[in-house]
Scaffold this motif. Structure first.
Motif, PDB file in Angstrom:
ATOM      1  N   LEU A  55     -29.739 -40.438 -18.375  1.00  0.00           N
ATOM      2  CA  LEU A  55     -29.089 -40.451 -19.454  1.00  0.00           C
ATOM      3  C   LEU A  55     -28.306 -39.719 -20.019  1.00  0.00           C
ATOM      4  N   ASP A  56     -27.357 -39.929 -20.983  1.00  0.00           N
ATOM      5  CA  ASP A  56     -27.053 -38.966 -21.874  1.00  0.00           C
ATOM      6  C   ASP A  56     -27.682 -38.652 -22.519  1.00  0.00           C
ATOM      7  N   THR A  57     -28.264 -38.980 -23.278  1.00  0.00           N
ATOM      8  CA  THR A  57     -29.559 -38.684 -24.187  1.00  0.00           C
ATOM      9  C   THR A  57     -30.551 -39.280 -23.756  1.00  0.00           C
ATOM     10  N   ALA A  58     -31.588 -38.622 -24.572  1.00  0.00           N
ATOM     11  CA  ALA A  58     -33.128 -39.329 -24.510  1.00  0.00           C
ATOM     12  C   ALA A  58     -33.723 -39.412 -25.683  1.00  0.00           C
ATOM     13  N   LYS A  59     -33.554 -39.846 -26.929  1.00  0.00           N
ATOM     14  CA  LYS A  59     -33.416 -40.271 -28.276  1.00  0.00           C
ATOM     15  C   LYS A  59     -34.649 -40.658 -28.381  1.00  0.00           C
ATOM     16  N   THR A  60     -36.396 -40.550 -28.448  1.00  0.00           N
ATOM     17  CA  THR A  60     -37.319 -41.323 -29.804  1.00  0.00           C
ATOM     18  C   THR A  60     -38.244 -40.322 -30.376  1.00  0.00           C
ATOM     19  N   ILE A  61     -38.969 -40.870 -30.698  1.00  0.00           N
ATOM     20  CA  ILE A  61     -40.646 -40.380 -31.737  1.00  0.00           C
ATOM     21  C   ILE A  61     -41.443 -39.854 -30.724  1.00  0.00           C
ATOM     22  N   ALA A  62     -41.490 -40.405 -29.294  1.00  0.00           N
ATOM     23  CA  ALA A  62     -42.554 -40.056 -28.418  1.00  0.00           C
ATOM     24  C   ALA A  62     -41.864 -39.237 -27.326  1.00  0.00           C
ATOM     25  N   ASP A  63     -41.755 -37.657 -28.430  1.00  0.00           N
ATOM     26  CA  ASP A  63     -41.387 -36.865 -27.365  1.00  0.00           C
ATOM     27  C   ASP A  63     -41.623 -36.210 -26.020  1.00  0.00           C
ATOM     28  N   GLY A  64     -42.782 -36.284 -26.086  1.00  0.00           N
ATOM     29  CA  GLY A  64     -43.985 -36.765 -24.444  1.00  0.00           C
ATOM     30  C   GLY A  64     -43.271 -37.442 -23.684  1.00  0.00           C
ATOM     31  N   ILE A  65     -42.155 -38.251 -23.555  1.00  0.00           N
ATOM     32  CA  ILE A  65     -41.648 -39.182 -22.889  1.00  0.00           C
ATOM     33  C   ILE A  65     -40.466 -38.824 -23.040  1.00  0.00           C
ATOM     34  N   ALA A  66     -39.837 -37.703 -23.387  1.00  0.00           N
ATOM     35  CA  ALA A  66     -38.737 -38.416 -23.671  1.00  0.00           C
ATOM     36  C   ALA A  66     -37.583 -37.613 -22.495  1.00  0.00           C
ATOM     37  N   VAL A  67     -37.542 -37.875 -21.599  1.00  0.00           N
ATOM     38  CA  VAL A  67     -36.792 -37.805 -20.396  1.00  0.00           C
ATOM     39  C   VAL A  67     -35.675 -38.294 -20.012  1.00  0.00           C
ATOM     40  N   LYS A  68     -34.383 -37.321 -19.704  1.00  0.00           N
ATOM     41  CA  LYS A  68     -33.214 -38.026 -19.401  1.00  0.00           C
ATOM     42  C   LYS A  68     -33.308 -38.556 -18.141  1.00  0.00           C
ATOM     43  N   LYS A  69     -33.863 -37.441 -17.381  1.00  0.00           N
ATOM     44  CA  LYS A  69     -33.310 -37.868 -15.531  1.00  0.00           C
ATOM     45  C   LYS A  69     -34.870 -37.980 -14.985  1.00  0.00           C
ATOM     46  N   PRO A  70     -35.475 -39.052 -14.786  1.00  0.00           N
ATOM     47  CA  PRO A  70     -36.777 -39.227 -13.775  1.00  0.00           C
ATOM     48  C   PRO A  70     -36.463 -38.014 -12.114  1.00  0.00           C
ATOM     49  N   GLY A  71     -37.730 -37.266 -11.432  1.00  0.00           N
ATOM     50  CA  GLY A  71     -37.435 -36.464 -10.068  1.00  0.00           C
ATOM     51  C   GLY A  71     -37.279 -38.076  -9.143  1.00  0.00           C
ATOM     52  N   GLU A  72     -37.036 -37.234  -8.590  1.00  0.00           N
ATOM     53  CA  GLU A  72     -36.875 -37.664  -7.143  1.00  0.00           C
ATOM     54  C   GLU A  72     -37.979 -38.520  -6.155  1.00  0.00           C
ATOM     55  N   LEU A  73     -39.163 -37.513  -6.041  1.00  0.00           N
ATOM     56  CA  LEU A  73     -40.476 -38.003  -6.125  1.00  0.00           C
ATOM     57  C   LEU A  73     -41.227 -39.216  -6.874  1.00  0.00           C
ATOM     58  N   THR A  74     -40.947 -38.809  -8.096  1.00  0.00           N
ATOM     59  CA  THR A  74     -41.215 -39.956  -9.316  1.00  0.00           C
ATOM     60  C   THR A  74     -40.833 -40.895  -9.218  1.00  0.00           C
ATOM     61  N   PHE A  75     -38.628 -40.788  -9.094  1.00  0.00           N
ATOM     62  CA  PHE A  75     -38.684 -43.044  -8.689  1.00  0.00           C
ATOM     63  C   PHE A  75     -38.785 -43.135  -7.364  1.00  0.00           C
ATOM     64  N   ALA A  76     -38.929 -41.989  -6.364  1.00  0.00           N
ATOM     65  CA  ALA A  76     -39.414 -43.319  -4.595  1.00  0.00           C
ATOM     66  C   ALA A  76     -40.852 -44.078  -5.423  1.00  0.00           C
ATOM     67  N   LEU A  77     -41.778 -42.959  -5.920  1.00  0.00           N
ATOM     68  CA  LEU A  77     -43.393 -44.161  -5.860  1.00  0.00           C
ATOM     69  C   LEU A  77     -42.694 -44.670  -6.877  1.00  0.00           C
ATOM     70  N   CYS A  78     -42.213 -45.167  -7.918  1.00  0.00           N
ATOM     71  CA  CYS A  78     -41.930 -45.768  -8.792  1.00  0.00           C
ATOM     72  C   CYS A  78     -41.599 -47.276  -8.634  1.00  0.00           C
ATOM     73  N   SER A  79     -40.487 -46.656  -7.977  1.00  0.00           N
ATOM     74  CA  SER A  79     -39.536 -48.241  -7.783  1.00  0.00           C
ATOM     75  C   SER A  79     -40.616 -48.941  -6.560  1.00  0.00           C
ATOM     76  N   LYS A  80     -41.278 -47.801  -5.845  1.00  0.00           N
ATOM     77  CA  LYS A  80     -42.352 -49.168  -4.689  1.00  0.00           C
ATOM     78  C   LYS A  80     -42.996 -49.784  -5.320  1.00  0.00           C
ATOM     79  N   TYR A  81     -43.703 -48.731  -6.213  1.00  0.00           N
ATOM     80  CA  TYR A  81     -45.226 -49.473  -6.258  1.00  0.00           C
ATOM     81  C   TYR A  81     -45.782 -49.889  -7.355  1.00  0.00           C
ATOM     82  N   LEU A  82     -44.433 -49.725  -8.404  1.00  0.00           N
ATOM     83  CA  LEU A  82     -44.554 -50.523 -10.213  1.00  0.00           C
ATOM     84  C   LEU A  82     -43.921 -51.637 -10.091  1.00  0.00           C
ATOM     85  N   ASP A  83     -45.312 -53.139 -10.966  1.00  0.00           N
ATOM     86  CA  ASP A  83     -44.342 -54.535 -10.730  1.00  0.00           C
ATOM     87  C   ASP A  83     -43.617 -54.457 -11.804  1.00  0.00           C
TER      88      ASP A  83
END
Length: 288
Positions: A225-253
């Motif tokens: 993402l160009d920006t990650a703006k939110t009051i929730a600083d603990g989840i203000a991440v612009k880019k997920p990881g390759e490993l987490t992307f693969a797992l979330c893509s496969k196992y999140l509903d």
């Protein structure tokens, strides 16, 4: 095979040297409001008030003797930093922790307190991404071992122990709702749960202003993402990881988003009705 590999890692994860098995608290008012049975996993009761201790310690306890002698480095807005700091102190391992200049002062002081003489805090940049750039530079200059806040198999496995605890305490659970920043928690929980109980729904929640994982899954590849703006600083991440992307893509509903107003309302709701002080990242699933 992906989930099997991570389930094996999760089952072997060492987290209870420093973390505790946290309770599932029945949320009376939330259950009444939704006409459903809702329970809250109380990771705020951990020594660093966050689940991040699990992954940080599990990664660091698996350092080789040579890696431990070199020391570690990480980047974090606050919670992972505290986990690394406490792990560094317990394992007597030198740690450099890069944090944004915008990090809450209470978290910066907590990192110094948990880490003591083993921790050096470097504040640089105004976001996690900029602090991560700082950490990458210092890693090269000082030959340190990088402890990634989410894109690491041992970190994911440590967070995944939460999924095992939920299934042990509530085997008839229908749905688990989990916040997503970089995706370490969601990856670990979903891997554990789907391997053991594939019919349980696992839903990820992102702040609307920092929904990098959702955008990546919709695109079919990791995007930044160009920006990650939110009051929730603990989840203000612009880019997920390759490993987490693969797992979330496969196992999140599903992944849903909540805006900052909804997160703020959830923080207030938890405070007034549950007598709990939650930060934005922790309140995001309640907002959803």
């Amino acid at each position: 095979m992906l989930a099997q590999e991570y389930l094996r890692r999760i089952l072997k994860a060492r987290v209870y040297d420093v973390a505790q098995e946290t309770p599932l608290d029945y949320a009376v008012h939330l259950s009444e409001k939704l006409d459903n049975k809702v329970l809250l996993k109380r990771e705020d009761l951990q020594p660093v008030f966050s689940f991040k201790l699990r992954g940080a310690y599990n990664r660091m306890v698996h350092l080789t003797a040579e890696e431990k002698a070199r020391g570690v480095i990480t980047a974090s807005a606050g919670n992972h930093a505290q986990g690394v700091a406490l792990a560094a102190s317990r394992l007597k391992c030198r740690a450099v922790i890069c944090m944004p200049i915008t990090a809450p002062s209470v978290k910066v002081e907590a990192v110094k307190r948990f880490g003591g003489k083993y921790v050096e805090v470097v504040q640089e940049g105004r976001s996690f991404t900029e602090s991560a750039d700082c950490a990458a530079r210092l890693q090269r200059e000082r030959n340190l071992v990088f402890v990634h806040p989410f894109n690491d198999p041992d970190v994911i496995a440590g967070q995944g122990t939460i999924g095992l605890e939920i299934m042990d305490d509530l085997p008839d659970v229908d749905t688990i709702v989990v916040p997503i920043g970089g995706g370490g928690l969601a990856s670990g929980v979903a891997s554990a749960v789907k391997m053991l109980h594939p019919n349980v729904r696992v839903i990820g929640v992102q702040a609307a202003g920092a929904a990098g994982m959702k955008a990546s899954i919709e695109a079919g590849h990791v995007v930044s993402l160009d920006t990650a703006k939110t009051i929730a600083d603990g989840i203000a991440v612009k880019k997920p990881g390759e490993l987490t992307f693969a797992l979330c893509s496969k196992y999140l509903d599903e992944i849903v988003t909540v805006d900052d107003d909804e997160i703020a309302q959830a923080i207030l709701f938890l405070m007034e009705r549950g007598k709990m002080v939650a930060e934005g990242a922790g309140a995001a699933p309640v907002a959803a």
